[in-house]
Design an enzyme around this catalytic site. Structure first.
Site, PDB file in Angstrom:
ATOM      1  N   LYS A 273       0.777  -1.078  -0.085  1.00  0.00           N
ATOM      2  CA  LYS A 273       0.152   0.164   0.053  1.00  0.00           C
ATOM      3  C   LYS A 273       0.883   1.337   0.045  1.00  0.00           C
ATOM      4  O   LYS A 273       1.968   1.126   0.204  1.00  0.00           O
ATOM      5  CB  LYS A 273      -0.866   0.121   1.362  1.00  0.00           C
TER       6      LYS A 273
ATOM      7  N   ASP B 173      -2.343  -1.651   9.993  1.00  0.00           N
ATOM      8  CA  ASP B 173      -2.442  -1.796   8.642  1.00  0.00           C
ATOM      9  C   ASP B 173      -3.025  -3.119   8.215  1.00  0.00           C
ATOM     10  O   ASP B 173      -3.238  -3.197   6.870  1.00  0.00           O
ATOM     11  CB  ASP B 173      -1.157  -1.587   7.908  1.00  0.00           C
TER      12      ASP B 173
END
Ligand code: C5P
Length: 304
Positions: free
Chosen positions: A14, A141
């Site tokens: 990401k 995350d």
């Protein structure tokens, strides 16, 4: 390729296109408005039956990956097994392509990947909600690594609202020598912010619009990362990498998450290739990779 009797899951990296950081909370975490975008760099986690929990890793940075129980992949297998009263007897093999300790959620990707792979291998059929709960326990995350696409993370980043994305974006990621520890970067953020009024983090409407419409120019204008000054303070050499990317024609530059990977938004695929080549030639980074977004979240790959 998935060995017979095993399950392989592919998981994306990401970039945070907005990372708005609030003041430190009593639990030591920071409230965030964290806009995650999954990009097409992937780790693959393969789970195969074994007598006990073991981990192996391959890839250019494999020597930097812990193979003990501190690896999020191992913790994912343990948490899932504990929930179901079974023993986490599994071999996890990580084919690592995401930079290690680079601010691209590589460790989180392996946690989400191991979770999905073990769930399939053990035939548990956990609900999405159960998997997301375990992901949040593993790290802030990790839920996004499972979900992919684009999402706004609030709380410490683990509470996700999926976001629509109206087109493809082209990125270059400059990989630095050595990693940066996320807690150290947050501590540096606190040190730099000492005495200042820190506003509550909120998602930028202009940024969400740019994602929704797939408008690269608008996204370039809206990229922000509140951790960037902290990452640059700890690793001043990153400034030269950012400048090299701008000089090479990137529309915008950004430290990825807590760094030290730096991200460059390019006009199109051709420009991304040119920026990557220029970054490598500049000698200001170890290597540079091109990637597109959005990328899908964790998926079980078909077996061979
Ligand atoms: O959740 P995760 O284990 O990935 O977080 C690693 C560290 O990063 C935390 O221990 C904390 O120091 C810092 N962090 C934070 N605020 C967040 C997320 C992470 O301070 N929202």
């Amino acid at each position: 390729m998935t060995p017979s009797g095993g399950v392989t899951v592919r998981v994306p990296a990401k970039v945070n296109v907005q990372l708005a950081v609030g003041a430190a909370r009593p639990d030591g975490f920071h409230d965030l408005a964290n806009v995650f975008l999954a990009v097409s760099l992937y780790d693959e986690v393969t789970a195969t039956p074994a007598d006990e929990l073991t981990i192996t890793c391959e890839g250019p940075d494999a020597d930097k990956v812990p193979l003990d129980r501190t690896n999020l992949a191992a913790r994912a297998a343990e948490l899932l097994a504990a929930r179901h009263g079974i023993s986490p007897d599994v071999h996890l093999h990580i084919a690592k392509d995401i930079p290690v300790a680079g601010g691209m959620a590589g460790g989180s990707a392996d946690g989400a990947g191991a979770l999905l792979a073990c769930d399939a291998l053990w035939g548990l059929n956990s609900s999405r909600a159960d998997l997301l709960e375990i992901c949040a326990e593993l790290g802030s995350d990790v839920p996004f690594s499972l979900v992919g696409g684009a999402a706004l993370g609030t709380g410490r980043g683990e509470k996700l609202t999926e976001l629509p994305v109206g087109g493809a974006f082209h990125w270059v990621f400059a990989v630095a020598d050595g990693g940066l520890s996320t807690p150290t970067v947050f501590a540096e953020f606190d040190r730099l912010a000492e005495g200042a009024e820190i506003p509550d983090p909120t998602a930028s409407p202009a940024l969400l619009d740019a994602l929704r419409t797939g408008d690269t120019t608008a996204l370039a204008a809206a990229l922000t990362n509140d951790l960037q000054p902290a990452a640059l303070s700890l690793r001043p050499s990153l400034a030269a990498t950012l400048t090299a990317g701008t000089d090479a024609g990137a529309l915008a530059t950004l430290v990825s998450g807590s760094g030290p990977t730096t991200a460059f938004l390019a006009k199109d695929a051709e420009s991304a290739e040119a920026v990557a080549a220029a970054l490598i030639a500049s000698g200001t980074c170890r290597t540079a990779r091109v990637a597109t977004s959005p990328a899908p979240g964790a998926i079980v790959l078909p077996s061979a």
